[in-house]
Design an enzyme around this catalytic site. Structure first.
Site, PDB file in Angstrom:
ATOM      1  N   GLU A 127       0.979  -1.085   0.174  1.00 35.68           N
ATOM      2  CA  GLU A 127       0.098   0.141  -0.163  1.00 35.68           C
ATOM      3  C   GLU A 127       0.991   1.126   0.141  1.00 35.68           C
ATOM      4  O   GLU A 127       2.040   0.946   0.752  1.00 35.68           O
ATOM      5  CB  GLU A 127      -0.887  -0.038   1.295  1.00 35.68           C
ATOM      6  CG  GLU A 127      -1.743   1.233   1.221  1.00 35.68           C
ATOM      7  CD  GLU A 127      -3.022   1.370   2.576  1.00 35.68           C
ATOM      8  OE1 GLU A 127      -2.719   0.535   3.240  1.00 35.68           O
ATOM      9  OE2 GLU A 127      -3.743   2.202   2.306  1.00 35.68           O
ATOM     10  N   ALA A 268       1.798  -0.061  10.783  1.00 37.14           N
ATOM     11  CA  ALA A 268       1.422  -1.299  10.558  1.00 37.14           C
ATOM     12  C   ALA A 268       0.725  -1.516   9.186  1.00 37.14           C
ATOM     13  O   ALA A 268       0.028  -0.663   8.803  1.00 37.14           O
ATOM     14  CB  ALA A 268       0.816  -2.028  11.517  1.00 37.14           C
ATOM     15  N   MET A 269       0.361  -2.792   8.590  1.00 33.42           N
ATOM     16  CA  MET A 269      -0.372  -2.988   7.468  1.00 33.42           C
ATOM     17  C   MET A 269      -1.058  -4.166   7.522  1.00 33.42           C
ATOM     18  O   MET A 269      -0.648  -5.387   7.851  1.00 33.42           O
ATOM     19  CB  MET A 269       0.894  -3.035   6.167  1.00 33.42           C
ATOM     20  CG  MET A 269       0.319  -3.090   5.150  1.00 33.42           C
ATOM     21  SD  MET A 269      -0.793  -1.708   4.555  1.00 33.42           S
ATOM     22  CE  MET A 269      -2.033  -2.650   3.509  1.00 33.42           C
ATOM     23  N   GLU A 270      -2.134  -3.779   7.079  1.00 35.49           N
ATOM     24  CA  GLU A 270      -3.517  -4.872   7.034  1.00 35.49           C
ATOM     25  C   GLU A 270      -3.201  -6.029   5.898  1.00 35.49           C
ATOM     26  O   GLU A 270      -4.467  -6.604   5.723  1.00 35.49           O
ATOM     27  CB  GLU A 270      -4.693  -4.338   7.159  1.00 35.49           C
ATOM     28  CG  GLU A 270      -5.155  -3.822   5.874  1.00 35.49           C
ATOM     29  CD  GLU A 270      -4.823  -2.079   5.593  1.00 35.49           C
ATOM     30  OE1 GLU A 270      -3.852  -1.617   6.487  1.00 35.49           O
ATOM     31  OE2 GLU A 270      -5.520  -1.525   4.756  1.00 35.49           O
ATOM     32  N   ASN A 271      -2.244  -6.223   5.356  1.00 38.66           N
ATOM     33  CA  ASN A 271      -2.194  -7.566   4.388  1.00 38.66           C
ATOM     34  C   ASN A 271      -3.124  -8.476   4.576  1.00 38.66           C
ATOM     35  O   ASN A 271      -3.100  -8.948   5.638  1.00 38.66           O
ATOM     36  CB  ASN A 271      -0.859  -7.985   4.054  1.00 38.66           C
ATOM     37  CG  ASN A 271       0.052  -6.721   4.014  1.00 38.66           C
ATOM     38  OD1 ASN A 271      -0.023  -5.838   3.240  1.00 38.66           O
ATOM     39  ND2 ASN A 271       1.132  -6.668   5.034  1.00 38.66           N
ATOM     40  N   HIS A 303      -6.465  -2.417  15.100  1.00 37.63           N
ATOM     41  CA  HIS A 303      -6.663  -1.499  14.030  1.00 37.63           C
ATOM     42  C   HIS A 303      -6.648  -2.434  12.782  1.00 37.63           C
ATOM     43  O   HIS A 303      -7.488  -2.543  11.697  1.00 37.63           O
ATOM     44  CB  HIS A 303      -5.919  -0.304  13.836  1.00 37.63           C
ATOM     45  CG  HIS A 303      -6.144   0.487  12.560  1.00 37.63           C
ATOM     46  ND1 HIS A 303      -6.729   1.654  12.836  1.00 37.63           N
ATOM     47  CD2 HIS A 303      -5.642   0.596  11.525  1.00 37.63           C
ATOM     48  CE1 HIS A 303      -6.795   2.172  11.190  1.00 37.63           C
ATOM     49  NE2 HIS A 303      -5.798   1.404  10.730  1.00 37.63           N
ATOM     50  N   GLU A 304      -5.555  -2.990  12.606  1.00 38.88           N
ATOM     51  CA  GLU A 304      -5.134  -3.845  11.433  1.00 38.88           C
ATOM     52  C   GLU A 304      -5.987  -5.094  11.355  1.00 38.88           C
ATOM     53  O   GLU A 304      -6.393  -5.566  10.323  1.00 38.88           O
ATOM     54  CB  GLU A 304      -3.625  -4.497  11.514  1.00 38.88           C
ATOM     55  CG  GLU A 304      -2.538  -3.288  11.676  1.00 38.88           C
ATOM     56  CD  GLU A 304      -2.904  -2.226  10.768  1.00 38.88           C
ATOM     57  OE1 GLU A 304      -3.182  -2.281   9.502  1.00 38.88           O
ATOM     58  OE2 GLU A 304      -2.610  -1.020  11.265  1.00 38.88           O
ATOM     59  N   HIS A 307      -9.688  -4.040   9.955  1.00 44.11           N
ATOM     60  CA  HIS A 307      -9.332  -3.873   8.495  1.00 44.11           C
ATOM     61  C   HIS A 307      -9.618  -5.175   7.763  1.00 44.11           C
ATOM     62  O   HIS A 307     -10.070  -5.040   6.637  1.00 44.11           O
ATOM     63  CB  HIS A 307      -8.004  -3.509   8.075  1.00 44.11           C
ATOM     64  CG  HIS A 307      -7.592  -2.179   7.921  1.00 44.11           C
ATOM     65  ND1 HIS A 307      -8.416  -1.150   7.461  1.00 44.11           N
ATOM     66  CD2 HIS A 307      -6.371  -1.394   8.491  1.00 44.11           C
ATOM     67  CE1 HIS A 307      -7.889   0.111   7.611  1.00 44.11           C
ATOM     68  NE2 HIS A 307      -6.773  -0.281   8.045  1.00 44.11           N
ATOM     69  N   GLU A 326      -9.949   3.997   6.289  1.00 43.11           N
ATOM     70  CA  GLU A 326      -9.137   4.211   7.363  1.00 43.11           C
ATOM     71  C   GLU A 326      -9.943   4.976   8.515  1.00 43.11           C
ATOM     72  O   GLU A 326      -9.811   4.733   9.651  1.00 43.11           O
ATOM     73  CB  GLU A 326      -7.979   5.296   6.962  1.00 43.11           C
ATOM     74  CG  GLU A 326      -7.198   4.354   5.990  1.00 43.11           C
ATOM     75  CD  GLU A 326      -6.603   3.131   6.665  1.00 43.11           C
ATOM     76  OE1 GLU A 326      -6.531   2.992   7.733  1.00 43.11           O
ATOM     77  OE2 GLU A 326      -5.664   2.307   6.045  1.00 43.11           O
TER      78      GLU A 326
HETATM   79  N1  PHE Z   1      -3.032   0.869   5.769  1.00 44.03           N
HETATM   80  C1  PHE Z   1      -2.212   1.061   6.989  1.00 44.03           C
HETATM   81  C2  PHE Z   1      -3.009   1.147   8.038  1.00 44.03           C
HETATM   82  O1  PHE Z   1      -3.559   2.380   8.524  1.00 44.03           O
HETATM   83  C3  PHE Z   1      -1.231   2.279   6.951  1.00 44.03           C
HETATM   84  C4  PHE Z   1      -0.144   2.134   5.642  1.00 44.03           C
HETATM   85  C5  PHE Z   1      -0.421   2.851   4.748  1.00 44.03           C
HETATM   86  C6  PHE Z   1       0.839   1.296   6.080  1.00 44.03           C
HETATM   87  C7  PHE Z   1       0.706   2.665   3.679  1.00 44.03           C
HETATM   88  C8  PHE Z   1       1.722   1.097   5.067  1.00 44.03           C
HETATM   89  C9  PHE Z   1       1.793   2.029   3.926  1.00 44.03           C
HETATM   90  O2  PHE Z   1      -3.475   0.194   8.655  1.00 44.03           O
HETATM   91 ZN    ZN Z   2      -5.578   1.490   8.556  1.00 45.06          ZN
END
Ligand code: PHE
Ligand code: ZN
Length: 887
Positions: A127, A268-271, A303-304, A307, A326
């Site tokens: 992302e 962090a990232m919600e993959n 949060h993650e 998502h 978000e």
């Molecule tokens: N989508 C992530 C979050 O808010 C934030 C994020 C955006 C992380 C871009 C990395 C790069 O949970």
């Molecule tokens: Zn987020």
């Protein structure tokens, strides 16, 4: 570096993709420098797109080749391939496959977007537009595909291989290689793709969902750190349960994995099924993490996880809709934290954060809509406005339509849009349908920037025993938006008297200035026009209005408060948010008066009465230690700068605040020392609301002791530092020493470094604390820190801990009148921009309030920004921020 070609991007130009990618089969052969990525894309023309259009796949700095179309090598003149694009001039009119090979160098990837190395791991961040750094693709969130990922690696290099979805196969290959195949059955946009390979430790657990499915949970961390993932694991399980109970949302894969890495641009990232985290939001133990760290971990893990439904199962059609995932997900994590801890404490913290981060953005040159309509670089729109104001807008919606209709609207949204890429209008329509209310005007929350101002005037008629509040809204101009229309503001109001709460007796809906029965019952009044008059009857004495209870809408409230009125609220308001607010407002008004006096060569305002009133809060601390700690925490220098807004002199602000802090401490010294003593008896550490409340009260007491009697404060802080058995107590007392006791500072900092030298997260705190010291040596100290062997220009956390903290949390020195702080930031931003554009652009945001500074500092800031702008090799990220900042 990213090119600037297809920019700007406009919401109004949105078109559906001409091609769809139903399936993605990846084979990734991991190598430190030459990772081979073979992608098979199963595609078809989009029936809704333009027939026969050329196919343009995005790339970003790629090195690769098109191997086949439908399994046969392509004709040389049928396509064009370059680092940033793969174009097929005349693609098949039927479903087809593309085979693409790319090689990427994860070690050389300093942008930390795409596939990169962090510590002992390969990891990915896609992302917003990082997947195009791995392979050529339709890199846009409305292209949803089912992914299968086969990862191959040398077992010695990467014994752990993780991907999205479920694990379907593992095995050995020749020459010490092995592989794993992961399959994600849920169609997703490529920004949710992730894979990890590395030598990591794992904390394993499981969760049984509400329908009885057992889900394997894993948190992967650096070797030796597994024990420190326990709190994150606990937070994860509580989040999973909470989403079932509060929103009826169940997890959908067989496994949920989290990987913690120490090099990460964001939080962090919600993959899908494979979250990747900045390890500061995973790792905690009582001796290394503060209460703030624990709370941050709980929130970010939640949060993650949340998502998975708000972001992944339902994603965004385009990046303009970023708040759809978000803002909504921040709202959900706020609610979760409120339920896990103390709701008022959570609310006060969230509002403090909103005001500290989003209000300045909304009041400066970087102001933008919660849903922007144009961008040059999407990475620059992961902002407090999209996140925090986006969450407030959802809260406002819930206030407006009520909790039941809100929940029905959420259910409808999940039911109707599951598996799709949605837009804000579709989301809001669910709530219009569920509540039966017209939400057309509500959409202005998404299309108007700026913080609305709610101005309230009062009138008491003693003979008629009526009390009238005149509400009026306005919104200041923001870049590109001169005129604003009224928004829907739900305003929670109560009437407070020293004898208690007055009941709201008002004219009914059909009478002049009437209110609906529901408004009166809830005490929440809608302001949808410019102005509204509320008349309250049968009041034998003039009440004090408690307006915007619980911060019921994200606005600035203006009311001509008297000190008496504020002290009445502080003592008697049943709404704890507004009790806290009364203390903040009183302090702000007094300190603002002091700033004006100091700049005119006079003496600060007399805070005696206010300090006495806070003395009563201090005396009564036991009833609610968390509240007391918040109430006696004076507004920060940055809070004051924001309220003063123009011709800001950070030195005068600091002088005024220090004067008040000193008086507050001096006037309440015995009580503060008694509290500090009472809370200094050893107690077992629990990172929950009760434990952290006592620790924060203890530290606030110590801070005010240090303000009122520096020698006594230093003595106590030193003792606390030397005897602390947890990081909250230890770092809190170290901070008090470092910021207040120059004579004790160096020894304490050195001892701390010695003890935690091997712990990068703790050393980040050590760096940050020193970057905050507000004396004339600050810039030299910061430069010294950057020469320290443990400093790193490439690790985002470390860079932020020094440079970010100096620029964002040391206002007198960053804004030094000689311009040295501004020049320094410009120099660092230019340097960092060559390696990591996102991090550079975020550091540059520290200039967001430059236009409010007094003339000399303002000129220095402008010169620094112009010096950056004069460079012609800036990244798109930095170019965008500097251009908008100067506009
Ligand atoms: N989508 C992530 C979050 O808010 C934030 C994020 C955006 C992380 C871009 C990395 C790069 O949970
Ligand atoms: Zn987020």
């Amino acid at each position: 570096m990213r090119t600037d070609t297809a920019r700007p991007v406009r919401l109004a130009d949105y078109r559906v993709p001409d091609y769809l990618i139903d399936k993605v089969d990846l084979v990734v052969r991991l190598d430190r420098h030459e990772t081979l990525v073979r992608a098979r894309l199963t595609m078809r023309p989009n029936p809704k797109g333009k027939a026969g259009a050329p196919l343009l796949l995005d790339g970003d700095g790629l090195n690769g080749k098109l191997v086949g179309i439908d399994g046969t090598p392509p004709a040389q003149d049928s396509f064009r391939i370059g680092p940033d694009q793969l174009e097929l001039f005349d693609p098949p009119r039927q479903p087809f496959t593309l085979d693409i090979e790319t090689t990427v160098d994860p070690t050389a990837n300093t942008q930390l977007m795409g596939l990169y190395r962090s510590g002992a791991a390969y990891c990915t961040q896609c992302e917003a537009e990082g997947f195009r750094r791995i392979t050529y693709f339709l890199d846009r969130p409305d292209v949803l595909s089912v992914y299968s990922t086969r990862i191959e690696a040398q077992r010695s290099d990467a014994p752990i291989l993780l991907g999205n979805g479920n694990l379907v196969e593992t095995g050995d290959l020749a020459d010490g290689w092995h592989y794993a195949v992961w399959n994600d059955p849920f169609p997703k946009p490529c920004y949710l793709f992730a894979m990890v390979g590395g030598d990591l430790d794992v904390l394993s657990d499981s969760f049984t969902t509400m329908s009885g499915r057992k889900v394997g949970l894993g948190i992967y961390v650096e070797h030796g750190k597994r024990d420190r993932a326990a709190y994150a694991m606990d937070s994860l399980k509580r989040s999973m349960r909470w989403d079932e109970e509060q929103f009826g949302r169940e997890y959908d894969l067989d496994v949920f994995n989290i990987v913690a890495v120490s090099d990460f641009n964001m939080g962090a990232m919600e993959n899908k099924g494979l979250n990747v985290f900045n390890d500061k939001y995973i790792l905690a133990s009582p001796d290394t993490a503060t209460d703030t760290d624990y709370a941050g971990i709980e929130t970010v893990v939640a949060h993650e996880y949340f998502h998975n439904w708000t972001g992944n199962r339902i994603t965004c059609r385009d990046w303009f809709q970023l708040c759809l995932k978000e803002g909504l997900t921040v709202f959900r994590d706020h609610e979760f934290s409120a339920d896990q801890r103390s709701r008022p404490v959570q609310r006060i913290g969230a509002v403090r954060n909103l005001r500290a981060t989003q209000f300045p953005e909304d009041a400066g040159p970087l102001a933008h809509n919660v849903r922007p309509e144009l961008y040059h670089e999407i990475n620059n729109f992961y902002t407090p406005t999209v996140y925090e104001k986006g969450a407030e807008v959802i809260r406002t919606l819930k206030q407006f339509i009520g909790a039941d209709a809100f929940r029905r609207g959420m259910d409808l949204y999940f039911e109707r849009y599951d598996g799709t890429a949605a837009i804000v209008e579709e989301f809001i329509a669910c709530f219009a349908e569920a509540s039966g209310r017209d939400l057309t005007q509500f959409m202005r929350w998404y299309s108007q920037a700026g913080t609305p101002v709610l101005t309230v005037r009062e009138k008491y008629d003693e003979s008629a025993q009526t009390y009238t509040l005149e509400l009026e809204q306005s919104c200041p101009p923001t870049p590109g938006q001169q005129l604003k229309l009224p928004q829907i503001l739900p305003i929670a109001i109560g009437l407070v008297t020293p004898d208690g709460e007055a009941s709201l007796d008002m004219p009914g809906p059909n009478e002049a200035n009437g209110a609906s029965a529901e408004e009166i019952a809830r005490g929440v009044f809608e302001l949808s026009g410019r102005a509204r008059r509320l008349v309250f009857r049968n009041l034998a004495q003039k009440p004090v209005p408690s307006i915007l209870r619980g911060f019921s809408a994200p606005v600035r409230l203006e009311f001509d408060w008297s000190e008496d009125a504020l002290l009445t609220l502080l003592a008697h308001d049943s709404d704890s948010f507004n009790r806290w607010q009364a203390a903040q407002t009183s302090a702000t008004r007094l300190m603002q008066a002091s700033v004006a006096a100091i700049r005119g060569g006079g003496a600060p305002a007399d805070p005696t009465r206010f300090c006495q009133a806070l003395g009563r809060v201090i005396d009564g601390w036991k009833a609610d230690p968390a509240f007391a700690a918040l109430a006696i925490n004076l507004p920060s220098e940055l809070d004051l700068a924001r309220e003063i807004a123009s011709d800001v002199d950070p030195d005068a602000i600091r002088t005024a605040r220090q004067h008040m802090r000193g008086t507050l401490g001096q006037m309440n010294l015995p009580a503060l020392m008694a509290i500090h003593d009472a809370l200094s008896v050893p107690a077992p550490f629990t990172p929950d609301a009760a434990g952290s409340a006592n620790r924060s009260m203890r530290l606030m007491a110590l801070d005010l002791i240090a303000a009122g009697d520096p020698a006594e404060g230093a003595r106590r802080a030193k003792h606390q530092f030397e005897t602390a058995d947890n990081m909250t107590d230890m770092f809190g007392s170290l901070s008090i020493l470092a910021l207040n006791a120059p004579a004790e500072r160096e020894a304490a900092l050195a001892a701390f470094y010695q003890r935690f030298a091997n712990d990068h997260l703790v050393i980040d705190k050590w760096f940050a604390l020193q970057a905050m010291i507000p004396d004339g040596e600050a810039l030299a100290r910061v430069r010294g820190l950057m020469a320290h062997p443990a400093f790193s220009m490439t690790n985002p956390n470390r860079l932020r801990s020094v440079v970010g903290t100096f620029a964002m949390a040391n206002p007198t020195q960053f804004n030094a009148a000689d311009g040295s702080g501004h020049d320094f930031l410009a120099e660092v931003v230019l340097d960092v921009d060559r390696r990591n554009a996102q991090v550079a652009a975020r550091l540059l945001v520290a200039f967001r309030s430059w236009k409010g500074l007094e003339a000399k500092r303002r000129a220095a800031a402008e010169a620094a920004l112009k010096r950056i702008a004069a460079h012609n090799d800036l990244s798109a990220d930095v170019r965008d921020i500097v251009t908008r900042s100067l506009a």
